[in-house]
Write a protein that holds these residues in place. Sequence first.
Motif, PDB file in Angstrom:
ATOM      1  N   LEU A 307      72.391  35.910  37.384  1.00 13.08           N
ATOM      2  CA  LEU A 307      73.407  34.866  37.313  1.00 13.08           C
ATOM      3  C   LEU A 307      73.866  34.461  38.716  1.00 13.08           C
ATOM      4  O   LEU A 307      74.064  33.284  39.011  1.00 13.08           O
ATOM      5  N   ALA A 308      74.019  35.462  39.566  1.00 14.74           N
ATOM      6  CA  ALA A 308      74.490  35.188  40.926  1.00 14.74           C
ATOM      7  C   ALA A 308      73.511  34.299  41.679  1.00 14.74           C
ATOM      8  O   ALA A 308      73.909  33.442  42.460  1.00 14.74           O
ATOM      9  N   LEU A 309      72.225  34.515  41.407  1.00 17.02           N
ATOM     10  CA  LEU A 309      71.201  33.763  42.138  1.00 17.02           C
ATOM     11  C   LEU A 309      70.900  32.405  41.509  1.00 17.02           C
ATOM     12  O   LEU A 309      69.984  31.706  41.934  1.00 17.02           O
ATOM     13  N   LEU A 310      71.666  32.059  40.492  1.00 18.10           N
ATOM     14  CA  LEU A 310      71.486  30.761  39.851  1.00 18.10           C
ATOM     15  C   LEU A 310      72.499  29.821  40.502  1.00 18.10           C
ATOM     16  O   LEU A 310      73.642  29.721  40.087  1.00 18.10           O
ATOM     17  N   GLY A 311      72.065  29.159  41.560  1.00 18.25           N
ATOM     18  CA  GLY A 311      72.983  28.251  42.232  1.00 18.25           C
ATOM     19  C   GLY A 311      73.577  28.825  43.497  1.00 18.25           C
ATOM     20  O   GLY A 311      74.450  28.211  44.114  1.00 18.25           O
ATOM     21  N   TRP A 312      73.120  29.997  43.858  1.00 17.32           N
ATOM     22  CA  TRP A 312      73.601  30.583  45.110  1.00 17.32           C
ATOM     23  C   TRP A 312      72.518  31.482  45.686  1.00 17.32           C
ATOM     24  O   TRP A 312      71.702  32.028  44.938  1.00 17.32           O
ATOM     25  N   ASN A 313      72.476  31.604  47.001  1.00 18.13           N
ATOM     26  CA  ASN A 313      71.630  32.601  47.644  1.00 18.13           C
ATOM     27  C   ASN A 313      72.237  32.851  49.005  1.00 18.13           C
ATOM     28  O   ASN A 313      73.070  32.091  49.482  1.00 18.13           O
ATOM     29  N   ASP A 314      71.812  33.944  49.629  1.00 14.67           N
ATOM     30  CA  ASP A 314      72.460  34.291  50.892  1.00 14.67           C
ATOM     31  C   ASP A 314      71.705  33.752  52.101  1.00 14.67           C
ATOM     32  O   ASP A 314      72.054  34.058  53.238  1.00 14.67           O
ATOM     33  N   GLY A 315      70.665  32.951  51.841  1.00 13.77           N
ATOM     34  CA  GLY A 315      69.935  32.361  52.953  1.00 13.77           C
ATOM     35  C   GLY A 315      68.750  33.194  53.403  1.00 13.77           C
ATOM     36  O   GLY A 315      67.955  32.758  54.220  1.00 13.77           O
ATOM     37  N   THR A 316      68.631  34.404  52.856  1.00 16.28           N
ATOM     38  CA  THR A 316      67.466  35.226  53.176  1.00 16.28           C
ATOM     39  C   THR A 316      66.547  35.227  51.959  1.00 16.28           C
ATOM     40  O   THR A 316      66.818  34.554  50.971  1.00 16.28           O
ATOM     41  N   ASP A 317      65.494  36.013  52.024  1.00 16.39           N
ATOM     42  CA  ASP A 317      64.581  36.088  50.885  1.00 16.39           C
ATOM     43  C   ASP A 317      64.987  37.144  49.871  1.00 16.39           C
ATOM     44  O   ASP A 317      64.298  37.360  48.888  1.00 16.39           O
ATOM     45  N   GLN A 318      66.075  37.811  50.140  1.00 16.62           N
ATOM     46  CA  GLN A 318      66.516  38.859  49.208  1.00 16.62           C
ATOM     47  C   GLN A 318      66.866  38.270  47.849  1.00 16.62           C
ATOM     48  O   GLN A 318      67.562  37.252  47.757  1.00 16.62           O
ATOM     49  N   GLU A 319      66.349  38.909  46.814  1.00 17.74           N
ATOM     50  CA  GLU A 319      66.646  38.418  45.468  1.00 17.74           C
ATOM     51  C   GLU A 319      67.326  39.470  44.604  1.00 17.74           C
ATOM     52  O   GLU A 319      67.980  39.146  43.629  1.00 17.74           O
ATOM     53  N   ILE A 320      67.108  40.731  44.952  1.00 18.78           N
ATOM     54  CA  ILE A 320      67.718  41.790  44.163  1.00 18.78           C
ATOM     55  C   ILE A 320      68.980  42.255  44.882  1.00 18.78           C
ATOM     56  O   ILE A 320      68.928  42.690  46.036  1.00 18.78           O
ATOM     57  N   PHE A 321      70.108  42.113  44.207  1.00 21.37           N
ATOM     58  CA  PHE A 321      71.397  42.468  44.784  1.00 21.37           C
ATOM     59  C   PHE A 321      72.195  43.356  43.839  1.00 21.37           C
ATOM     60  O   PHE A 321      72.243  43.088  42.642  1.00 21.37           O
ATOM     61  N   THR A 322      72.839  44.364  44.385  1.00 19.89           N
ATOM     62  CA  THR A 322      73.792  45.116  43.582  1.00 19.89           C
ATOM     63  C   THR A 322      75.109  44.348  43.664  1.00 19.89           C
ATOM     64  O   THR A 322      75.251  43.442  44.487  1.00 19.89           O
ATOM     65  N   MET A 323      76.049  44.734  42.843  1.00 20.79           N
ATOM     66  CA  MET A 323      77.352  44.060  42.864  1.00 20.79           C
ATOM     67  C   MET A 323      77.978  44.169  44.257  1.00 20.79           C
ATOM     68  O   MET A 323      78.541  43.207  44.777  1.00 20.79           O
ATOM     69  N   GLU A 324      77.864  45.346  44.866  1.00 22.46           N
ATOM     70  CA  GLU A 324      78.454  45.556  46.197  1.00 22.46           C
ATOM     71  C   GLU A 324      77.813  44.616  47.210  1.00 22.46           C
ATOM     72  O   GLU A 324      78.482  44.036  48.050  1.00 22.46           O
ATOM     73  N   GLU A 325      76.493  44.490  47.107  1.00 25.58           N
ATOM     74  CA  GLU A 325      75.792  43.599  48.036  1.00 25.58           C
ATOM     75  C   GLU A 325      76.199  42.151  47.810  1.00 25.58           C
ATOM     76  O   GLU A 325      76.348  41.372  48.759  1.00 25.58           O
ATOM     77  N   LEU A 326      76.392  41.799  46.548  1.00 24.50           N
ATOM     78  CA  LEU A 326      76.796  40.427  46.243  1.00 24.50           C
ATOM     79  C   LEU A 326      78.171  40.143  46.833  1.00 24.50           C
ATOM     80  O   LEU A 326      78.399  39.094  47.425  1.00 24.50           O
ATOM     81  N   ILE A 327      79.067  41.102  46.667  1.00 24.00           N
ATOM     82  CA  ILE A 327      80.411  40.915  47.191  1.00 24.00           C
ATOM     83  C   ILE A 327      80.365  40.707  48.705  1.00 24.00           C
ATOM     84  O   ILE A 327      81.013  39.826  49.250  1.00 24.00           O
ATOM     85  N   ARG A 328      79.552  41.498  49.348  1.00 25.91           N
ATOM     86  CA  ARG A 328      79.460  41.393  50.798  1.00 25.91           C
ATOM     87  C   ARG A 328      78.845  40.056  51.220  1.00 25.91           C
ATOM     88  O   ARG A 328      79.284  39.423  52.166  1.00 25.91           O
ATOM     89  N   ALA A 329      77.821  39.621  50.495  1.00 25.80           N
ATOM     90  CA  ALA A 329      77.067  38.444  50.934  1.00 25.80           C
ATOM     91  C   ALA A 329      77.621  37.110  50.439  1.00 25.80           C
ATOM     92  O   ALA A 329      77.309  36.059  50.986  1.00 25.80           O
ATOM     93  N   PHE A 330      78.455  37.162  49.414  1.00 26.63           N
ATOM     94  CA  PHE A 330      78.869  35.911  48.774  1.00 26.63           C
ATOM     95  C   PHE A 330      79.700  34.988  49.658  1.00 26.63           C
ATOM     96  O   PHE A 330      80.548  35.427  50.412  1.00 26.63           O
ATOM     97  N   SER A 331      79.391  33.710  49.553  1.00 29.39           N
ATOM     98  CA  SER A 331      80.279  32.732  50.171  1.00 29.39           C
ATOM     99  C   SER A 331      80.155  31.425  49.403  1.00 29.39           C
ATOM    100  O   SER A 331      79.063  31.027  49.005  1.00 29.39           O
ATOM    101  N   MET A 332      81.282  30.791  49.189  1.00 27.95           N
ATOM    102  CA  MET A 332      81.310  29.590  48.376  1.00 27.95           C
ATOM    103  C   MET A 332      80.519  28.453  49.016  1.00 27.95           C
ATOM    104  O   MET A 332      79.964  27.627  48.317  1.00 27.95           O
ATOM    105  N   ASP A 333      80.443  28.438  50.340  1.00 29.50           N
ATOM    106  CA  ASP A 333      79.738  27.302  50.940  1.00 29.50           C
ATOM    107  C   ASP A 333      78.217  27.416  50.854  1.00 29.50           C
ATOM    108  O   ASP A 333      77.508  26.518  51.271  1.00 29.50           O
ATOM    109  N   ARG A 334      77.738  28.521  50.274  1.00 24.57           N
ATOM    110  CA  ARG A 334      76.301  28.585  50.035  1.00 24.57           C
ATOM    111  C   ARG A 334      75.983  28.346  48.554  1.00 24.57           C
ATOM    112  O   ARG A 334      74.864  28.565  48.100  1.00 24.57           O
ATOM    113  N   VAL A 335      76.989  27.887  47.828  1.00 23.76           N
ATOM    114  CA  VAL A 335      76.751  27.539  46.428  1.00 23.76           C
ATOM    115  C   VAL A 335      76.208  26.108  46.423  1.00 23.76           C
ATOM    116  O   VAL A 335      76.667  25.247  47.169  1.00 23.76           O
ATOM    117  N   HIS A 336      75.204  25.896  45.578  1.00 25.20           N
ATOM    118  CA  HIS A 336      74.583  24.568  45.527  1.00 25.20           C
ATOM    119  C   HIS A 336      75.432  23.515  44.900  1.00 25.20           C
ATOM    120  O   HIS A 336      76.307  23.797  44.094  1.00 25.20           O
TER     121      HIS A 336
END
Length: 522
Positions: A307-336
Motif C-alpha cells: 500500500l505504501a508503494l502505491l503512489g509513493w516511493n523513496d526515490g531509490t530502488d528499494q521496494e521492501i520496507f518494514t513499518m520502521e523503514e517506512l516511517i523513516r523514509a516517508f515524506s509527503m512531497d514524494r507522493v504522486h
Amino acid sequence: MDKKVRVRFAPSPTGGLHLGGVRTVLFNYLFAKKHGGDFILRIEDTDQSRFVPGAEEYIFNTLAWCGLTPDESPVHGGPHAPYRQSERKATYKQYAEQLVNAGHAYYAFDTPEELDQMRVQYKTEENPSPQYNHVLRAKMRNSLTLSADEVAALLAAGTPHVVRIKMPLDETVTFTDMIRGEVSFHTSQVDDKVLLKADGMPTYHLAVVVDDYLMKISHAFRGEEWLPSAPVHILLWQYLGWSAEMPQWAHLPLILKPDGNGKLSKRDGDRLGFPVFAMDWTDPKTGEKTIGFKERGFLSEAFVNLLALLGWNDGTDQEIFTMEELIRAFSMDRVHKGGAKFNYEKALWYNQEWIKRAAPEQLVDQVAETLAGAGVEGFVAGESAASAGVDRELLLRVIQLVKERCTLLADFVPQAAFFFATPAAFDTASIQPKWNDQKNMFFIELAKAYESSVVWEAHDLEKTLKEIAAAQDLKPGELMLPLRIMLVGGKFGPGVFDIAEIIGKQATIDRIRKVLSILEHN
RNA sequence: GGCCGGUUCGUCUAUCGGCUAGGACAGCCCCCUUUCACGGGGCAAAGACGGGUUCGAUUCCCGUACCGGCUACCA
C-alpha cells in the motif's frame, strides 16, 4: 513556531475498509510518526441512514491488524473526546448558527421534492446538473429570499430546514496542497453546500472543519475526491475565524481499477477475483461476504508495504520496507499526483517476498492457523502450534523448507500438509504410463532397505536409492517422480529426500507400500 | 456540460535541463533444479500530441487530446 503534528483519519462506518482507505490511514500514520506526532481516529457517523452496525468495530480490527494504532480514538480515548461525530451534534449546531449570524450561511426550507424539481426545471443542455448556488438560491425558499418575519415564523413552527453556506460571488480561493502545490477555485463555481442537515446533524463539510479545529489537527490528508470541496472548507476556516490554525492540506491520488479506468471499487475485486477490503467483511443486511487481504493469506507487513508503494516511493530502488523503514523514509512531497492502477500480481509478489524473508518463527502461528483452517490433521483452530497436537520444532523445519514456494499463507496447505498426514489422494495417473514390474520390484526393495536403515538422513536415503537402482540397472531419474508422488501425493514440494527425512522412516515406508498396493490393484 | 486534477515500458515507478531514459511486476528465452518453486543470466517493452523557452528538453511554459474526480440534506 511549528505546532505539534496531529493528523486524523475519519472514516464513516458504512462497510468494509477499502484499499484506498487503508492507504490514507497509512500515509497519515507514517507522517505523524515520522514527525513525532499524533494519529487520531475519528468516526464520521453523521449519516444515520448509512450507518452499518459492526462497521466501526471492523475499522478498529483492521487498524490493529495493520499495526496502525491510533493515539486517540473512540476506543483509545483522548483529550478531545468524544471522537464520534454523532456524539458531538450540539457543537456543530452552535457553529452553524454563528455562521448564519455572521451572514456567511443561511437557512433553507426547500423540501427534497422542491430540490428535485429545481434540478429538473433548470436542467439544460449546457447545464445538466444545476446547482444550488449564488444564482439559483435567489429562486428558492431560504432566509435570503424570505422576509425576516416569514423566516422567524417558519423557524418557530419547527419547519424542517438546513443551513447552507453562502458562497461569495466573486472570489478566488487559493491554497497550497502539499502534493499538488497551489490550487485555486473561483467561488462562483462552487455551490452553497449544506452545512447542517434537517435532522440537526452536520454534513462532512462542517464537521470536518469544526473537528479539525477543535482537535488541533495540523495536517489534513484525504483522498483526491475531496479536492473540489476544499474551497468550501477553506472558506469555513476563514468564516469561523480560525485561519491561523488551518491545517496543511494534501489530497492523495486515487487507487484505480487494474483494467479500464476509474477508481477501484469492491465490485472490481469481485469481478477480477482479488480482495479490495483489508479484512473479510460481511454485510449485516444482505449477509453478503467480501473477502479481505488478511483472509486471502496476506501478511499484514506485506499489505502495509504494498500500500505504501502505491503512489509513493523513496526515490531509490528499494521496494521492501518494514513499518520502521517506512516511517523513516516517508515524506509527503514524494507522493504522486496521479492515480495508480492497482496490480494484484504485484501485490502477490510483495507477499511472497515477505514470506520468503520471514523467519519460520515469525510465521508459525499464522501457518498453524491456516493449516487448522484447512482441516489438516493435528492442527486446531485458535491454538498455536505449540499447544496443538503438533511438534512446534517440526513445523518450524517444514516452514523453513517450503516457505519460498508460498505466495499466500494458503499455499502452506498443499505445501506442508503431507508432512503431517498421509496424502488423501495420490497422482498415480502420472506414474502409471511408465510403470512396470521392474520398478515395482525396485520399490519393494527400496522399502525393505529403508526399513533396515539405521541412520535416517536425506543424504543416506538418496545414496541407498541410487545403489539399489544401480544394482537393478535402473536410472535414478525414472524413480524420483514415482517416489515423490508416493510421499507427497503429487508433483510438487521440496526435495524428496528432505521430505522423507522429516516424515520419518515409518511414514516413508508406509506411503511407498500404500502406493505400491494402489498400483497393483489398477 | 461546468469546475478541478492528472498524463514515462502492459502495470507500479526513477529522472528534480545533459538519456545509450534506470528498477520492479507481468511476458518471453537460457542456466540451476531427476517435481514445483527459489535463485542467476538475458530479451522485449515508455516520455499522449503540437507549439514555444533553451546550446540542449521526459524534465520549464502554453495549447490540444485523452483519462480521472466532483457536480446529494453520502462521505
